[in-house]
Design an enzyme around this catalytic site. Sequence first.
Site, PDB file in Angstrom:
ATOM      1  N   LYS A 118       0.858  -1.188   0.000  1.00  0.00           N
ATOM      2  CA  LYS A 118       0.000   0.000   0.000  1.00  0.00           C
ATOM      3  C   LYS A 118       0.884   1.225   0.000  1.00  0.00           C
ATOM      4  CE  LYS A 118      -4.530   0.631   0.746  1.00  0.00           C
ATOM      5  NZ  LYS A 118      -5.476  -0.399   0.444  1.00  0.00           N
TER       6      LYS A 118
HETATM    7  N1  GLU Z   1      -7.484  -0.199  -2.707  1.00  0.00           N
HETATM    8  C1  GLU Z   1      -8.289  -1.384  -2.780  1.00  0.00           C
HETATM    9  C2  GLU Z   1      -8.219  -2.152  -1.481  1.00  0.00           C
HETATM   10  O1  GLU Z   1      -7.906  -1.617  -0.456  1.00  0.00           O
HETATM   11  C3  GLU Z   1      -7.978  -2.209  -4.006  1.00  0.00           C
HETATM   12  C4  GLU Z   1      -6.607  -2.770  -4.075  1.00  0.00           C
HETATM   13  C5  GLU Z   1      -6.275  -3.431  -5.407  1.00  0.00           C
HETATM   14  O2  GLU Z   1      -7.163  -3.575  -6.223  1.00  0.00           O
HETATM   15  O3  GLU Z   1      -5.122  -3.782  -5.572  1.00  0.00           O
HETATM   16  O4  GLU Z   1      -8.550  -3.299  -1.428  1.00  0.00           O
END
Ligand code: GLU
Length: 433
Positions: A118
């Site tokens: 992230k």
């Molecule tokens: N930001 C989204 C989550 O927290 C999607 C992450 C993604 O698709 O890689 O799950």
Amino acid sequence: MITVKKVNNKIQKQPLKGMVDNVLEQFNSAADQINLHPSIRKILSITNTEIIVNFPVKMDNGEVEIFQGYRVQHNNALGPYKGGLRYHPTVDIDAARALAMWMTWKTSLAGLPYGGGKGGIQIDPSKYSKSELERITRRFTFALADNIGSEHDIPAPDVNTNAQTMAWIADTYMSTRPPAERTANQHVVTGKPAGSGGLEGRDRATGYGVFLTIKFWYESHNKSLKNKTFIVQGFGNVGYWAAHFLEQEGAKMVGVQDAYGSIQNPKGIKVEDLFNYTKANKGSLIDFPEAHQVEKDDFFSLECDICIPAALGNQITENNAYLIKAPLIAEGANGPTNVEGEKVLLQRGVTIIPDILCNSGGVIASYFEWLQNRNGELWQMEEVIDKLEKKMKHSFVRVSDYAKKEGLDMRTAAYCIAIARIEKAYIQRGIFP
Ligand code: GLU
């Protein structure tokens, strides 16, 4: 697994606090439950790589501003790091760490061949013009360089980032590759616009998944969603789409909170009306004519059947959990309920569909997009929705069955399943060297 913690290319030790404590407490109670191998507990308690980049961007007025961007790669035992990039003032290294850990559990639980990562930039994007945001995004991508990659670490949209942001990242990343590698690297990000390698339905996938888990829960209790009431915190991509599908199923939205204020109407707030209103009102729900304003702190005490926190982390805590009237909480956001808040809720018999299950529709659809790009295919919306439903149902049933069998809450059950899969991979492979 080697632990490399890089901060501006210097190895640094960071104290764990805040959101990380929360995710680690959740992790440790599940690890105790399954008697997780102590070496694997050590590995999973820490992030593999932490990248902080400072980069300059030319603003519209000709001046240069320096931005700080983050990417934390927690674990990749099951496959490339996967997870969003968010643009928000609350983004810092602690938040990125916690959010990366949640991604590891989420992808593992969903049975995807991914790990967790992230990142983001600590900015309020509403303060920048579209062309400034484009330059910030492109320069951030350039600064991350080979720390992301189609088979290494694959970002996606998150809070305040969207398909446009992903298109800029993909274009920048591909433009900086050697010519023969350019088009083959489209899948360096997912959540792109459908016309540029994106997946039909990726935009609604997270919200649809939130709706599905609520529907599955109701079905498993032989209840219908018709005339059930819900409140939503956050009317962004996740909150809006979850509300849209719930309303389609006959449920009624009776309260909404966004960054600007809170509104309620026990007779119901029409989802599309509010959506159109916020679009015309700079994204804010303030002064929406068909509802009354509510004090921020009174929002969670609104009378309803379902409460959907779909904004940021640490929203439901020991300070307000006792106010919640809903018997069901569906976590559209990542980490919206802290451990103390959860204790209060569980004692009161409230069910929580945990984030790593509830909002996993987004990353599942991301996986479909990644496969589509890798295989040079274009999938239809019906196919996407059908596959998403099957995967979500499978995860939901596994978590509910495990919770029932072991007498656990749904979060601990979800963690047990997720962690056990990673443990198995480590045991099969061993630790290098
Ligand atoms: N930001 C989204 C989550 O927290 C999607 C992450 C993604 O698709 O890689 O799950």
